[in-house]
Enzyme design. Structure first.
Site, short mmCIF file in Angstrom:
data_model
loop_
_atom_site.label_atom_id
_atom_site.label_comp_id
_atom_site.label_asym_id
_atom_site.label_seq_id
_atom_site.Cartn_x
_atom_site.Cartn_y
_atom_site.Cartn_z
N CYS A 65 44.24 34.11 57.29
CA CYS A 65 44.36 35.54 57.03
C CYS A 65 43.44 35.83 55.85
O CYS A 65 43.55 35.20 54.80
CB CYS A 65 45.80 35.87 56.67
SG CYS A 65 46.03 37.53 56.05
N HIS A 75 42.04 39.22 62.78
CA HIS A 75 42.39 39.98 63.99
C HIS A 75 41.13 40.46 64.73
O HIS A 75 41.16 40.65 65.93
CB HIS A 75 43.20 41.24 63.63
CG HIS A 75 44.66 41.00 63.39
ND1 HIS A 75 45.13 40.30 62.32
CD2 HIS A 75 45.75 41.37 64.12
CE1 HIS A 75 46.46 40.27 62.38
NE2 HIS A 75 46.85 40.92 63.46
N CYS A 123 38.46 39.86 58.88
CA CYS A 123 39.88 39.90 59.19
C CYS A 123 40.04 39.10 60.47
O CYS A 123 39.27 39.31 61.42
CB CYS A 123 40.36 41.34 59.40
SG CYS A 123 42.05 41.42 60.03
N ASP A 137 49.18 33.47 59.43
CA ASP A 137 48.60 34.81 59.33
C ASP A 137 49.78 35.79 59.39
O ASP A 137 50.92 35.39 59.61
CB ASP A 137 47.65 35.06 60.51
CG ASP A 137 47.04 36.45 60.51
OD1 ASP A 137 46.59 36.90 59.44
OD2 ASP A 137 47.02 37.12 61.56
N SER A 138 49.46 37.08 59.24
CA SER A 138 50.52 38.08 59.35
C SER A 138 50.95 38.28 60.80
O SER A 138 52.03 38.80 61.05
CB SER A 138 50.02 39.40 58.78
OG SER A 138 48.89 39.82 59.51
N GLU A 168 47.39 44.90 67.29
CA GLU A 168 48.76 44.41 67.48
C GLU A 168 49.49 45.24 68.54
O GLU A 168 50.42 44.75 69.18
CB GLU A 168 49.54 44.44 66.16
CG GLU A 168 49.08 43.39 65.14
CD GLU A 168 49.66 41.99 65.39
OE1 GLU A 168 50.67 41.85 66.08
OE2 GLU A 168 49.06 41.02 64.87
N1 DGL Z 1 44.57 39.04 60.00
C1 DGL Z 1 44.74 39.31 58.63
C2 DGL Z 1 43.49 39.27 57.82
O1 DGL Z 1 42.65 38.48 58.15
C3 DGL Z 1 45.80 40.26 58.22
C4 DGL Z 1 45.77 41.60 58.78
C5 DGL Z 1 46.95 42.41 58.30
O2 DGL Z 1 48.07 41.96 58.48
O3 DGL Z 1 46.73 43.49 57.74
O4 DGL Z 1 43.33 39.94 56.84
#
Ligand code: DGL
Length: 269
Positions: A76, A190, A188, A13-14, A156
């Site tokens: 992600c 996150h 997402c 993931d990011s 974050e």
């Molecule tokens: N957690 C990621 C997603 O599911 C990436 C979020 C990001 O880096 O913008 O899209």
């Protein structure tokens, strides 16, 4: 290439978001070993171009291949939406590839929901990935999609249970388009970190879908079908990031309830 059940599962993931998926895998599949990569140097992915995300994803998948992963789970949504086809072209003959969108749309396909909300990054929402698959499964569905780009930096930065996170959640989700949705997909990885606050915002009246468990079940089925479920002992999980962040270390420890082996690695130059 012959894959072995003892090989690890690579997850990327990011940033911290994919840890919500890695955690679900750890819970459901305790015998599997995990190699996690958080591309914190390039975070957030949500507002990057498709070209950049494809470039990052290909490099990270290459790294996970070098680590001899049997499965690469793109944890992600943004990378799943814009880079998954490219990864398939490059790597599908050498490794099992899984994204985070297919398991959830498959799950929704088995439900009776009529009006579905999807929130995610700009990249995911603008790609229309969820809407396309959901509507191709059931054209009658009413799908309300909304980009909520402040959630990733907010999470974050550690704004999780406070006035700032509550104000931002309210600012987005009080939009009238979200009225009367029966379920909300957290599109997402996150967002499960703020799932409780989102559920509370809707007065606990709607089903908020945290995809972690659904994805873990999907991975379990895939490994089982391909005879790749590890029956031996797992090795210690490994966590890599491309830039050091204290929050990553804290949240990874919180999720995995053990000391984590966090390494910074830079393969971009
Ligand atoms: N957690 C990621 C997603 O599911 C990436 C979020 C990001 O880096 O913008 O899209």
């Amino acid at each position: 290439m012959k894959l072995l059940s003892s090989q690890p599962i690579g997850i990327f993931d990011s940033g911290v978001g994919g840890l919500t998926v890695a955690h679900a895998i750890r819970q459901l599949l305790p015998q599997e070993s995990i190699i996690y990569f958080g591309d914190t140097a390039h975070l957030p992915y949500g507002d990057k171009s498709a070209k950049s995300i494809i470039y990052y994803s290909r490099k990270i998948a290459g790294f996970l291949m070098e680590k001899k992963c049997k499965t690469i789970l793109v944890a992600c949504n943004t990378a799943s939406a814009v880079a998954f086809n490219d990864l398939k072209n490059f790597f599908s003959e050498q490794v099992q590839l899984v994204n985070v969108i297919d398991p959830v749309t498959e799950y929704i396909g088995k439900s009776n929901y009529k009006k579905i909300g999807v929130i995610g990054t700009k990249g995911t929402i603008n790609s229309g990935a969820y809407e396309k698959v959901l509507k191709s499964n059931n054209p009658e569905l009413d799908v309300i999609s909304m980009a909520t780009p402040l959630f990733v930096p907010m999470i974050e930065e550690g704004f999780i249970y406070d006035d700032i996170s509550n104000a931002i959640i309210r600012a987005y989700l009080s939009d009238k388009s979200m009225k009367s949705v029966e379920t909300l997909i957290l599109g997402c990885t996150h967002y499960p970190i703020i799932k409780n606050q989102i559920t509370k915002f809707f007065n606990f009246n709607i089903d908020v879908i945290d995809s972690g468990k659904i994805i873990a079940e999907f991975v379990k089925n895939l490994l089982t079908e391909n005879n790749l479920l590890n029956t031996g002992k797992s090795q210690k999980d490994q966590f890599y990031i491309s830039d050091f962040t204290l929050f990553f270390e804290k949240i990874a420890k919180m999720f995995f309830e053990e000391t984590i082996d966090l390494k910074k690695i830079d393969f971009w130059n």
